[in-house]
Motif scaffolding. Structure first.
Motif, PDB file in Angstrom:
ATOM      1  N   TYR A 274     -15.499  83.797  64.196  1.00 11.82           N
ATOM      2  CA  TYR A 274     -16.368  82.958  63.368  1.00 11.82           C
ATOM      3  C   TYR A 274     -17.660  82.706  64.123  1.00 11.82           C
ATOM      4  O   TYR A 274     -17.737  82.908  65.333  1.00 11.82           O
ATOM      5  CB  TYR A 274     -15.682  81.634  63.010  1.00 11.82           C
ATOM      6  CG  TYR A 274     -15.454  80.725  64.196  1.00 11.82           C
ATOM      7  CD1 TYR A 274     -16.310  79.643  64.438  1.00 11.82           C
ATOM      8  CD2 TYR A 274     -14.400  80.931  65.077  1.00 11.82           C
ATOM      9  CE1 TYR A 274     -16.106  78.811  65.529  1.00 11.82           C
ATOM     10  CE2 TYR A 274     -14.189  80.103  66.163  1.00 11.82           C
ATOM     11  CZ  TYR A 274     -15.044  79.052  66.387  1.00 11.82           C
ATOM     12  OH  TYR A 274     -14.851  78.235  67.463  1.00 11.82           O
ATOM     13  N   TYR A 275     -18.673  82.283  63.405  1.00 14.50           N
ATOM     14  CA  TYR A 275     -19.951  81.921  64.010  1.00 14.50           C
ATOM     15  C   TYR A 275     -20.067  80.405  63.997  1.00 14.50           C
ATOM     16  O   TYR A 275     -20.171  79.805  62.934  1.00 14.50           O
ATOM     17  CB  TYR A 275     -21.120  82.546  63.247  1.00 14.50           C
ATOM     18  CG  TYR A 275     -21.204  84.035  63.448  1.00 14.50           C
ATOM     19  CD1 TYR A 275     -21.933  84.558  64.512  1.00 14.50           C
ATOM     20  CD2 TYR A 275     -20.540  84.911  62.605  1.00 14.50           C
ATOM     21  CE1 TYR A 275     -21.998  85.927  64.718  1.00 14.50           C
ATOM     22  CE2 TYR A 275     -20.599  86.276  62.804  1.00 14.50           C
ATOM     23  CZ  TYR A 275     -21.333  86.774  63.860  1.00 14.50           C
ATOM     24  OH  TYR A 275     -21.392  88.130  64.069  1.00 14.50           O
ATOM     25  N   PRO A 276     -20.008  79.779  65.161  1.00 14.54           N
ATOM     26  CA  PRO A 276     -20.083  78.316  65.195  1.00 14.54           C
ATOM     27  C   PRO A 276     -21.471  77.806  64.805  1.00 14.54           C
ATOM     28  O   PRO A 276     -22.456  78.513  64.928  1.00 14.54           O
ATOM     29  CB  PRO A 276     -19.777  77.971  66.645  1.00 14.54           C
ATOM     30  CG  PRO A 276     -19.663  79.233  67.380  1.00 14.54           C
ATOM     31  CD  PRO A 276     -19.822  80.373  66.446  1.00 14.54           C
TER      32      PRO A 276
ATOM     33  N   ASP B 207     -28.097  68.947  61.353  1.00 17.45           N
ATOM     34  CA  ASP B 207     -29.392  69.355  60.831  1.00 17.45           C
ATOM     35  C   ASP B 207     -29.234  69.634  59.340  1.00 17.45           C
ATOM     36  O   ASP B 207     -28.224  70.196  58.911  1.00 17.45           O
ATOM     37  CB  ASP B 207     -29.832  70.635  61.559  1.00 17.45           C
ATOM     38  CG  ASP B 207     -31.273  70.998  61.295  1.00 17.45           C
ATOM     39  OD1 ASP B 207     -31.743  70.753  60.170  1.00 17.45           O
ATOM     40  OD2 ASP B 207     -31.913  71.527  62.210  1.00 17.45           O
ATOM     41  N   PRO B 208     -30.202  69.268  58.508  1.00 15.74           N
ATOM     42  CA  PRO B 208     -30.080  69.552  57.069  1.00 15.74           C
ATOM     43  C   PRO B 208     -29.986  71.057  56.797  1.00 15.74           C
ATOM     44  O   PRO B 208     -29.458  71.478  55.777  1.00 15.74           O
ATOM     45  CB  PRO B 208     -31.337  68.970  56.444  1.00 15.74           C
ATOM     46  CG  PRO B 208     -32.155  68.420  57.538  1.00 15.74           C
ATOM     47  CD  PRO B 208     -31.414  68.537  58.822  1.00 15.74           C
ATOM     48  N   TYR B 209     -30.481  71.869  57.703  1.00 12.75           N
ATOM     49  CA  TYR B 209     -30.372  73.322  57.613  1.00 12.75           C
ATOM     50  C   TYR B 209     -29.665  73.794  58.878  1.00 12.75           C
ATOM     51  O   TYR B 209     -30.297  74.093  59.879  1.00 12.75           O
ATOM     52  CB  TYR B 209     -31.747  73.978  57.487  1.00 12.75           C
ATOM     53  CG  TYR B 209     -32.510  73.465  56.298  1.00 12.75           C
ATOM     54  CD1 TYR B 209     -32.216  73.942  55.020  1.00 12.75           C
ATOM     55  CD2 TYR B 209     -33.496  72.492  56.431  1.00 12.75           C
ATOM     56  CE1 TYR B 209     -32.896  73.454  53.921  1.00 12.75           C
ATOM     57  CE2 TYR B 209     -34.177  72.012  55.333  1.00 12.75           C
ATOM     58  CZ  TYR B 209     -33.866  72.496  54.073  1.00 12.75           C
ATOM     59  OH  TYR B 209     -34.529  72.017  52.987  1.00 12.75           O
ATOM     60  N   PRO B 210     -28.319  73.830  58.858  1.00 10.20           N
ATOM     61  CA  PRO B 210     -27.562  74.145  60.071  1.00 10.20           C
ATOM     62  C   PRO B 210     -27.963  75.485  60.679  1.00 10.20           C
ATOM     63  O   PRO B 210     -28.271  76.429  59.966  1.00 10.20           O
ATOM     64  CB  PRO B 210     -26.109  74.189  59.610  1.00 10.20           C
ATOM     65  CG  PRO B 210     -26.087  73.603  58.262  1.00 10.20           C
ATOM     66  CD  PRO B 210     -27.468  73.654  57.707  1.00 10.20           C
ATOM     67  N   VAL B 211     -27.977  75.526  61.978  1.00  8.05           N
ATOM     68  CA  VAL B 211     -28.292  76.743  62.710  1.00  8.05           C
ATOM     69  C   VAL B 211     -26.977  77.341  63.198  1.00  8.05           C
ATOM     70  O   VAL B 211     -26.196  76.668  63.868  1.00  8.05           O
ATOM     71  CB  VAL B 211     -29.205  76.422  63.916  1.00  8.05           C
ATOM     72  CG1 VAL B 211     -29.465  77.670  64.734  1.00  8.05           C
ATOM     73  CG2 VAL B 211     -30.493  75.788  63.443  1.00  8.05           C
TER      74      VAL B 211
END
Length: 109
Positions: A80-82, A88-92
């Motif tokens: 998975y990609y953590p 953040d409103p736009y998760p990285v």
């Protein structure tokens, strides 16, 4: 002809779905589901002298105690990609995947 092409298309899609069905109910040693639909695949692995596993494709060493018995005598890797910042409103999303589950043949160690 359109009906024939539609049947061929459905057969191709259904074979892809069936190929991934092996992962549908796989769980790790703690009982958690491993797959989110597209994040598990067969991999090449080398058993190291200490019992750990080396995955050349990802240059990763999987600890022996993370391995679960394989359902088909092949190595499988689920990842998975953590999220780097979940608030953040736009998760990285991190660029390097992390191992969620690893399956090894029973006789591989």
């Amino acid at each position: 002809m359109k009906a024939f092409m539609a049947v061929i298309g459905l057969l191709c899609v259904s074979s892809i779905v069936q190929a991934h069905d092996i992962y549908s109910n796989l769980r790790n040693r703690d009982g958690y589901l491993c797959c989110n639909g597209q994040d598990c695949k067969p991999v090449q692995a080398t058993v190291l002298p200490d019992g750990n596993y080396y995955l050349p494709a990802t240059d990763e060493i999987i600890p022996a105690d993370m391995a679960t018995p394989s359902p088909d005598d092949r190595f499988h890797h689920c990842f998975y990609y953590p999220v780097a910042n979940e608030f953040d409103p736009y998760p990285v999303w991190e660029s390097k995947p992390k191992t969620r589950c690893f399956f090894a043949p029973m006789n591989s160690s």
